[in-house]
Design a protein around this motif. Sequence first.
Motif, PDB file in Angstrom:
ATOM      1  N   GLU A 151       0.902  -1.221   0.274  1.00  0.00           N
ATOM      2  CA  GLU A 151      -0.333   0.036   0.195  1.00  0.00           C
ATOM      3  C   GLU A 151       0.514   0.866   0.002  1.00  0.00           C
ATOM      4  OE1 GLU A 151      -3.240   2.376   3.586  1.00  0.00           O
ATOM      5  OE2 GLU A 151      -2.495   0.506   3.057  1.00  0.00           O
ATOM      6  N   TYR A 183       2.505   4.052  -3.336  1.00  0.00           N
ATOM      7  CA  TYR A 183       2.455   6.180  -4.090  1.00  0.00           C
ATOM      8  C   TYR A 183       4.096   6.511  -4.179  1.00  0.00           C
ATOM      9  CZ  TYR A 183      -2.345   6.489  -1.118  1.00  0.00           C
ATOM     10  OH  TYR A 183      -3.707   5.811  -1.660  1.00  0.00           O
ATOM     11  N   ASN A 192       1.449  15.401  -0.686  1.00  0.00           N
ATOM     12  CA  ASN A 192      -0.250  14.858  -0.480  1.00  0.00           C
ATOM     13  C   ASN A 192      -0.205  13.574   0.605  1.00  0.00           C
ATOM     14  OD1 ASN A 192      -1.476  18.195  -0.489  1.00  0.00           O
ATOM     15  ND2 ASN A 192      -1.197  17.884  -2.266  1.00  0.00           N
ATOM     16  N   ASP A 193       0.301  12.667  -0.975  1.00  0.00           N
ATOM     17  CA  ASP A 193       0.357  11.153  -0.699  1.00  0.00           C
ATOM     18  C   ASP A 193       1.284  10.707   1.032  1.00  0.00           C
ATOM     19  OD1 ASP A 193      -1.103  11.034  -2.919  1.00  0.00           O
ATOM     20  OD2 ASP A 193       0.729  10.878  -4.357  1.00  0.00           O
ATOM     21  N   GLN A 213       1.311  13.069   3.298  1.00  0.00           N
ATOM     22  CA  GLN A 213       0.368  13.381   4.819  1.00  0.00           C
ATOM     23  C   GLN A 213      -0.704  12.058   4.798  1.00  0.00           C
ATOM     24  OE1 GLN A 213       0.554  15.453   7.361  1.00  0.00           O
ATOM     25  NE2 GLN A 213       2.526  15.967   5.980  1.00  0.00           N
ATOM     26  N   LYS A 214      -1.168  11.839   3.492  1.00  0.00           N
ATOM     27  CA  LYS A 214      -2.429  10.596   3.364  1.00  0.00           C
ATOM     28  C   LYS A 214      -1.463   9.746   3.904  1.00  0.00           C
ATOM     29  CE  LYS A 214      -4.661   7.737   0.378  1.00  0.00           C
ATOM     30  NZ  LYS A 214      -5.844   7.568   0.843  1.00  0.00           N
ATOM     31  N   LEU A 215      -0.767   8.824   4.065  1.00  0.00           N
ATOM     32  CA  LEU A 215       0.217   7.214   4.121  1.00  0.00           C
ATOM     33  C   LEU A 215       0.009   8.020   5.870  1.00  0.00           C
ATOM     34  CD1 LEU A 215       2.297   6.639   1.282  1.00  0.00           C
ATOM     35  CD2 LEU A 215       0.170   5.596   2.512  1.00  0.00           C
ATOM     36  N   SER A 275      -1.690   9.631   8.381  1.00  0.00           N
ATOM     37  CA  SER A 275      -2.892   9.939   8.584  1.00  0.00           C
ATOM     38  C   SER A 275      -3.664   7.961   8.510  1.00  0.00           C
ATOM     39  CB  SER A 275      -3.570  11.000   8.014  1.00  0.00           C
ATOM     40  OG  SER A 275      -3.870  10.079   6.958  1.00  0.00           O
ATOM     41  N   GLU A 276      -2.752   6.826   7.743  1.00  0.00           N
ATOM     42  CA  GLU A 276      -3.835   5.867   7.367  1.00  0.00           C
ATOM     43  C   GLU A 276      -2.751   4.964   7.504  1.00  0.00           C
ATOM     44  OE1 GLU A 276      -5.252   6.175   2.958  1.00  0.00           O
ATOM     45  OE2 GLU A 276      -6.125   7.529   3.980  1.00  0.00           O
ATOM     46  N   THR A 277      -1.139   4.863   7.627  1.00  0.00           N
ATOM     47  CA  THR A 277      -1.229   3.778   7.772  1.00  0.00           C
ATOM     48  C   THR A 277       0.189   3.564   8.984  1.00  0.00           C
ATOM     49  OG1 THR A 277       0.970   4.017   6.423  1.00  0.00           O
ATOM     50  CG2 THR A 277      -0.998   2.762   5.252  1.00  0.00           C
TER      51      THR A 277
END
Length: 189
Positions: A22, A26, A109-110, A112-114, A116-118
């Motif tokens: 996952e 990115y 952006n990716d 920050q997304k990772l 918060s999600e992993t």
Amino acid sequence: MKVSLEHFFANRFTDADNEIPEVVQYFKPLKVAKDELLLESGMVCHSLYFIVSGSLKTSFIDAKGQETIRHVAFENQFLSSLHSFIKQTASTEFIYAIEASELQFISYNDFQKLISETTLFRDFYIKMLETTYLNNHWRIETFLRLSAKERYEYLLTHKKEMVQRLSNKNLASYLGITQESLSRIKAKK
């Protein structure tokens, strides 16, 4: 020597193997030529780079065109203008390829997304900040406590790859001395 991002994460974060696919999806590949500019002072840094092969440097260039290298990264390491990347503000430094390099990069952006999600990427971010702090502390301490000759000798003993792979110009810039001073230090060895 080429390394993979998957291998990097698998060797350091064994409890998060299931998140590696996952996370790595990115990252995008990028090939850069020797001396290619990746970030210019005054621009916002939008990328964090993983070095598959080659090497990168972050440096400051003063009004007279004098370069001072802050950090050098080789294979299996990450590099960014971290202050600019984290705050999304203009960088005061440059990022250049020292050698022709294969990179994997992730956008802010990716990134920050990772985070918060992993769990894997949150843990990676903590480790990255710790490593950056330790590297910066070492740089400050050696500039304050060691002579140029002692800094060079430290690199010979502990970071030999830098002495072997960097040109005299880049090595002198990293040590904060002139090429002539570096030549004198090397001649005394």
